[in-house]
Design an enzyme around this catalytic site. Structure first.
Site, PDB file in Angstrom:
ATOM      1  N   GLU A 155      43.679 -17.843  30.320  1.00 43.63           N
ATOM      2  CA  GLU A 155      43.235 -19.127  30.458  1.00 43.63           C
ATOM      3  C   GLU A 155      42.896 -19.622  31.904  1.00 43.63           C
ATOM      4  O   GLU A 155      43.072 -20.469  32.758  1.00 43.63           O
ATOM      5  CB  GLU A 155      44.296 -20.436  29.995  1.00 43.63           C
ATOM      6  CG  GLU A 155      44.518 -20.309  28.602  1.00 43.63           C
ATOM      7  CD  GLU A 155      45.210 -21.514  28.213  1.00 43.63           C
ATOM      8  OE1 GLU A 155      45.429 -21.971  26.803  1.00 43.63           O
ATOM      9  OE2 GLU A 155      45.984 -22.124  28.943  1.00 43.63           O
ATOM     10  N   GLU A 313      44.824 -18.297  20.658  1.00 43.53           N
ATOM     11  CA  GLU A 313      46.058 -19.320  20.707  1.00 43.53           C
ATOM     12  C   GLU A 313      45.783 -20.598  19.980  1.00 43.53           C
ATOM     13  O   GLU A 313      44.645 -21.122  20.101  1.00 43.53           O
ATOM     14  CB  GLU A 313      46.396 -19.853  21.889  1.00 43.53           C
ATOM     15  CG  GLU A 313      46.932 -18.858  23.146  1.00 43.53           C
ATOM     16  CD  GLU A 313      47.467 -19.455  24.393  1.00 43.53           C
ATOM     17  OE1 GLU A 313      47.539 -20.634  24.513  1.00 43.53           O
ATOM     18  OE2 GLU A 313      47.477 -18.700  25.386  1.00 43.53           O
TER      19      GLU A 313
END
Length: 676
Positions: A155, A313
């Site tokens: 991320e 995710e």
């Protein structure tokens, strides 16, 4: 654009798994984990994402033994590994020895160690240490039989997207030299004669730090570009090490195309990876979170150039970071996962495998919750594994759409700068409003960057495309001239790439294409509304937020304001241009009005729903070499009906062509439909 996976020895079919953090658990738990992974149908896990401090406990000391045992154990269990470079969060010894790598906010406050991503994207010290770790990982594990995919960092930019430190300032100046070449070029682009900001030396230029009044808007825009590019450069640097050492192993990193995650221009990142991956967490407070999920998935697919992508995710249940972390009701996790698959994902993975017992994310749900396997979540996890196994054949197929929506991160940044006619403009939410209407109509949409080829689409939407380049303008005009339809909305085509207003009347770039000219904006105060009457008979529409003093040249008025300061002025227009039609919506219409207008636009463009259904079903079509795959998802508490035929891959049921198929409440049907 990204290519298909270079090497994907396994998993075959669709990927299913989670972030796996065995370092958080005693080693005796690891064998139980692999046994449960097999029970659930898990075929891939991401390992090592936040393991830097464990892997390198001191500058010259390495500890790989535990990771060796984990990868061996997973391989023995038939579970492939998406192995992270582990560079997402530096260890305490590194930030203690080099506090200059810590990021600084726009007020000059240095952030400290204790959370995650405690590093400046421009720091050469951080990069040196990160690349050393990446090389160690690549050399040690590049030939491991469990390795299926490399996972760069994690991320990128989630918490450290914009650093304003002196190191960043120096890197920003280098970036500006490359973009503008000379100081004269920069001063012209930034219009620095305004407010006596003319620069005479590169060293005078800083990031947009806290100032006494509004900071130069083009300076803000360029800094946003620079920050996205700096993070992309870190992605490239780690990827290049991995490709040099292990050229046959594909590389990915997890994007965050969701919600208000706006700091990274993912359209410019996609070509740097072999496989686009995305994380997605709906805001449960939304009335219809499944629509925002669909929008984000379609945008991820658009960023991937239409190729299959990976959901890296999402959550089995509640997350830990929203004001109220609402649990997902029975069936919602399954529907959400398979909605991503319907929209192009070739797998569904979660954060995380086993819910943590300590730490900041201990209340974030996992595939194995705190309650263990005697739980709703575990039963649903096992069931989803069976579903993904049954859908294995759809891997590699692509979504089919007749409609595109142009979405641009730079337009997003520019539209929400300060000192605008209204501070109520929310670019993503406005795009989502038009997307919701298409979702309600059952129309499939590709949400694409502005550089995407538009041939093949019957209708293109470009809501609030505030900043446009000349190339984008030519591309949209060419689509209409060739016979396509275009719909754009207020505050579009207003500025160029330097945030300079296109003069001569709004909407500058699109005046001729739309056949209109606006001489003045009339934004509305919060709570104010105006009534809009259509030229055809029908109920009145309500509009909020924005109106314009607009006149038509070659366009025809479709609707006009019935009251307010602009009574009688056109609010919606359509213009014939070349062989196509261009629609302009100069106000923010209520959802019912958007539905009604889009029904007309879609009919004229010849675009329609994916399949015939009762209202409320979400329907998407993926196309494979020999068959189509029709997903019909029902998020409501009442049954829905789909008119189609084929083989239900989840039940094995054969349905005759053109029959009506029941889609039970909070359930779905996935049909294999052979093509002639």
């Amino acid at each position: 654009m990204p290519q298909r996976w270079i090497r994907w020895p396994r998993p075959t079919g669709l990927a299913y798994g989670a972030d796996y953090n065995p370092e958080q658990w005693p080693e005796e738990v690891w064998h139980e984990d692999v046994r449960l992974m097999r029970e659930a149908g898990v075929n891939m896990v991401s390992v090592g994402i936040f393991s830097w401090a464990r892997l390198q406990p001191a500058p010259d000391r390495w500890n790989f033994g535990w990771l060796d045992r984990v990868l061996d154990l997973l391989h023995e269990g038939g579970v492939a590994v998406d192995l992270a470079t582990a560079t997402a969060s530096p260890p305490p010894w590194l930030t203690h020895a080099h506090p200059e790598i810590l990021p600084v906010d726009h007020e000059g406050r240095r952030l400290h160690h204790g959370g995650r991503q405690a590093w400046c994207p421009s720091s050469p010290v951080y990069r040196e240490h990160a690349l050393r770790l990446t090389e160690e990982m690549a050399v040690r594990y590049g030939g491991h039989p469990a390795l299926a995919l490399w996972h760069v960092s994690n991320e990128l930019g989630c918490h450290n997207a914009r650093c304003h430190c002196d190191v960043s300032a120096a890197a920003f100046r280098v970036w500006l030299r490359e973009r503008h070449t000379t100081l004269d070029g920069l001063n012209a682009a930034w219009s620095t004669d305004f407010w006596s900001q003319v620069y005479s030396d590169w060293e005078e230029i800083l990031p947009p730090r806290l100032a006494a009044s509004y900071v130069n808007p083009t300076q803000q825009l360029d800094f946003a570009r620079f920050c996205s590019d700096a993070l992309r450069d870190q992605l490239r640097a780690e990827r290049d090490v991995l490709r040099r050492v292990t050229p046959d192993v594909p590389v990915t990193t997890n994007f965050m195309i969701m919600g208000e995650s706006r700091n990274m221009d993912y359209a410019s990142w996609a070509g740097e990876v072999d496989l686009v991956s995305n994380d997605h967490y709906p805001v449960r407070a939304r009335e219809r979170p499944e629509i925002e999920l669909a929008f984000s998935a379609d945008l991820t697919r658009g960023v991937a150039g239409g190729a299959p992508w990976l959901l890296m995710e999402h959550a089995t249940g509640a997350v830990n970071w929203q004001p109220v972390n609402v649990a997902r009701p029975a069936g919602a996790m399954r529907l959400g996962s398979l909605a991503h698959v319907a929209r192009g994902a070739d797998g569904a993975c979660f954060f995380q495998w086993r819910a943590s017992r300590a730490g900041a994310e201990k209340y974030h749900s996992g595939m194995v919750p705190h309650a263990g396997t005697r739980s709703k979540i575990w039963r649903e996890v096992v069931g989803l594994g069976r579903d993904l196994g049954a859908l294995a054949e759809i891997a590699g197929s692509r979504v089919v759409s007749e409609v595109a929506m142009v979405f641009d991160w730079e337009a997003w940044w520019a539209a929400e700068l300060d000192s605008h006619p209204s501070d109520r403009i929310r670019y993503r939410e406005l795009a989502l409003g038009w997307y919701e209407a298409l979702w309600r109509a059952g129309v499939s949409v590709d949400v694409v960057p502005p550089g995407t080829a538009l041939d093949g689409y019957r209708l293109v939407l470009a809501p609030t495309l505030h900043l446009t380049t000349d190339e984008t303008n030519r591309r949209l005009a060419g689509h209409v001239e060739a016979g396509g339809h275009l719909l754009t909305t207020y505050f579009s085509g207003i500025v160029d790439e330097n945030d300079h207003v296109r003069l001569g009347g709004y909407p500058g770039a699109f005046r001729d294409l739309l056949g209109v000219r606006t001489e003045e904006f009339f934004p509305l105060l919060p709570g104010a509304t105006v009534t809009v009457h259509t030229e055809a008979a029908g109920p009145a529409w309500t509009a909020t937020e924005w109106t314009e003093l607009l006149e038509t040249s070659t366009a025809t008025a479709v609707a006009r304001y019935a009251d307010g300061p602009l009574a009688g002025v056109p609010a919606v227009t359509v213009n014939s241009h070349g062989a196509g039609r261009a629609w302009y919506v100069a106000t923010r219409l209520d959802p019912g009005a958007v539905d009604a207008l889009l029904a007309r636009v879609l009919a004229e463009a010849g675009a329609g729903p994916v399949a015939e259904t009762t209202p409320g079903l979400e329907v998407v079509r993926r196309r494979g070499p020999a068959s189509d795959y029709l997903f019909a998802l029902n998020h409501s508490a009442a049954p829905g009906w789909l008119r189609a035929g084929g083989t239900d891959l989840l039940t094995g049921t054969e349905h005759a062509p053109d029959g009506w198929i029941e889609v039970p409440a909070t359930d779905l049907v996935v049909l294999r439909v052979p093509r002639p």
